[in-house]
Scaffold this motif. Structure first.
Motif, short mmCIF file in Angstrom:
data_model
loop_
_atom_site.label_atom_id
_atom_site.label_comp_id
_atom_site.label_asym_id
_atom_site.label_seq_id
_atom_site.Cartn_x
_atom_site.Cartn_y
_atom_site.Cartn_z
N VAL A 117 0.84 -1.20 0.00
CA VAL A 117 0.00 0.00 0.00
C VAL A 117 0.88 1.25 0.00
CG1 VAL A 117 -1.67 1.32 1.36
CG2 VAL A 117 -1.96 -1.13 1.10
N ARG A 118 1.92 1.24 0.82
CA ARG A 118 2.85 2.38 0.88
C ARG A 118 3.52 2.59 -0.48
NH1 ARG A 118 8.37 3.53 1.76
NH2 ARG A 118 8.84 1.32 1.61
N LYS A 119 3.99 1.51 -1.08
CA LYS A 119 4.67 1.63 -2.37
C LYS A 119 3.71 2.10 -3.46
CE LYS A 119 8.21 -1.75 -1.29
NZ LYS A 119 8.72 -3.11 -1.52
N ALA A 120 2.49 1.60 -3.45
CA ALA A 120 1.49 2.04 -4.43
C ALA A 120 1.16 3.52 -4.24
CB ALA A 120 0.23 1.19 -4.31
N ALA A 121 1.04 3.95 -2.99
CA ALA A 121 0.74 5.35 -2.71
C ALA A 121 1.89 6.25 -3.17
CB ALA A 121 0.46 5.55 -1.23
N ILE A 122 3.11 5.80 -2.97
CA ILE A 122 4.26 6.58 -3.45
C ILE A 122 4.23 6.67 -4.97
CG2 ILE A 122 6.78 6.59 -3.68
CD1 ILE A 122 6.86 5.30 -0.85
N GLY A 123 3.95 5.55 -5.64
CA GLY A 123 3.87 5.56 -7.10
C GLY A 123 2.78 6.47 -7.63
N VAL A 124 1.61 6.42 -7.01
CA VAL A 124 0.50 7.28 -7.45
C VAL A 124 0.82 8.74 -7.16
CG1 VAL A 124 -1.93 7.82 -7.06
CG2 VAL A 124 -1.22 5.45 -7.28
N ALA A 125 1.47 9.01 -6.02
CA ALA A 125 1.83 10.39 -5.69
C ALA A 125 2.84 10.94 -6.69
CB ALA A 125 2.39 10.47 -4.27
N VAL A 126 3.80 10.12 -7.11
CA VAL A 126 4.77 10.56 -8.10
C VAL A 126 4.09 10.79 -9.45
CG1 VAL A 126 6.82 9.84 -9.43
CG2 VAL A 126 6.77 9.57 -6.94
N LEU A 127 3.16 9.91 -9.81
CA LEU A 127 2.39 10.10 -11.04
C LEU A 127 1.59 11.40 -10.97
CD1 LEU A 127 1.36 9.02 -13.79
CD2 LEU A 127 -0.47 7.92 -12.50
N ALA A 128 0.95 11.65 -9.83
CA ALA A 128 0.19 12.88 -9.65
C ALA A 128 1.10 14.10 -9.72
CB ALA A 128 -0.55 12.84 -8.32
N LEU A 129 2.31 13.97 -9.20
CA LEU A 129 3.29 15.06 -9.28
C LEU A 129 3.63 15.37 -10.73
CD1 LEU A 129 6.22 15.57 -6.93
CD2 LEU A 129 6.68 15.58 -9.35
N LEU A 130 3.82 14.33 -11.53
CA LEU A 130 4.13 14.54 -12.95
C LEU A 130 2.96 15.16 -13.70
CD1 LEU A 130 6.04 11.22 -13.69
CD2 LEU A 130 7.01 13.52 -13.46
N VAL A 131 1.75 14.72 -13.38
CA VAL A 131 0.56 15.30 -14.01
C VAL A 131 0.41 16.75 -13.58
CG1 VAL A 131 -1.97 15.20 -14.07
CG2 VAL A 131 -0.63 13.11 -14.31
N SER A 132 0.69 17.04 -12.33
CA SER A 132 0.61 18.42 -11.84
C SER A 132 1.62 19.32 -12.52
CB SER A 132 0.83 18.46 -10.33
OG SER A 132 -0.19 17.77 -9.66
N SER A 133 2.78 18.76 -12.84
CA SER A 133 3.79 19.58 -13.51
C SER A 133 3.35 20.00 -14.90
CB SER A 133 5.13 18.85 -13.56
OG SER A 133 5.04 17.71 -14.38
N THR A 134 2.52 19.20 -15.55
CA THR A 134 1.98 19.63 -16.84
C THR A 134 0.98 20.76 -16.66
OG1 THR A 134 0.19 18.01 -16.83
CG2 THR A 134 2.27 17.34 -17.85
N GLY A 135 0.38 20.84 -15.48
CA GLY A 135 -0.53 21.94 -15.18
C GLY A 135 0.17 23.28 -15.18
N ILE A 136 1.44 23.30 -14.84
CA ILE A 136 2.19 24.55 -14.88
C ILE A 136 2.33 25.03 -16.33
CG2 ILE A 136 4.48 25.55 -14.51
CD1 ILE A 136 4.66 23.97 -11.97
N LEU A 137 2.55 24.08 -17.23
CA LEU A 137 2.72 24.45 -18.64
C LEU A 137 1.40 24.87 -19.28
CD1 LEU A 137 5.08 21.53 -19.69
CD2 LEU A 137 5.73 23.87 -19.13
N THR A 138 0.30 24.25 -18.87
CA THR A 138 -1.00 24.54 -19.49
C THR A 138 -1.80 25.59 -18.73
OG1 THR A 138 -2.06 22.75 -18.27
CG2 THR A 138 -1.16 22.22 -20.46
N GLY A 139 -1.39 25.90 -17.51
CA GLY A 139 -2.12 26.87 -16.71
C GLY A 139 -3.35 26.30 -16.03
#
Length: 137
Positions: free
Chosen positions: A84-106
């Motif tokens: 569960v911890r490893k899955a949560a870390i993986g999903v959090a990192v994926l969410a971080l990457l998706v959030s970084s595209t939000g900076i480019l798109t506004g």
């Protein structure tokens, strides 16, 4: 006279970064739960506002989807194992990457998502979090 004997020695126990009684969820795990829940709640509020104003939901939902995926994992933090911890870390990192595209798109979550998801991943990587999820039940 020296106080050196009274100071805790590092590396003596599994909860090196945070001393908690046995059976009590460490603050690192509680903090990760809180940050993930608040990030998802902010997403729900923004989606509700967007619906009320008649805006486009597609990009907004795509931006918050990984944050919403963290919620079921957060609910398993009390009884879940290290997977569960490893899955949560993986999903959090994926969410971080998706959030970084939000900076480019506004679009949201943007920088706030990067900080929140980075904090969740960072907190779950701490030794006290690892010890919590690998403890004997």
């Amino acid at each position: 006279m020296s106080n050196a004997a009274a100071l805790p020695r590092t590396g003596d126990d599994l909860y090196d970064d945070e001393a908690t009684p046995h059976g009590v969820m460490p603050g690192t795990v509680r903090g990760a739960r809180l940050i993930a829940a608040v990030a998802a709640a902010v997403g729900v509020v923004l989606i509700a506002i967007t619906v009320a104003l008649g805006g486009s939901l597609g990009a907004l939902l795509a931006g918050y989807l990984p944050s919403f995926a963290l919620v079921p994992l957060v609910l398993l933090f009390r009884q879940g194992g290290d997977l569960v911890r490893k899955a949560a870390i993986g999903v959090a990192v994926l969410a971080l990457l998706v959030s970084s595209t939000g900076i480019l798109t506004g679009l949201p979550p943007g920088a706030v998502g990067i900080v929140a998801d980075g904090a969740v991943a960072g907190l779950l990587l701490r030794p006290s979090a690892r010890a919590w999820f690998t403890r004997e039940r």
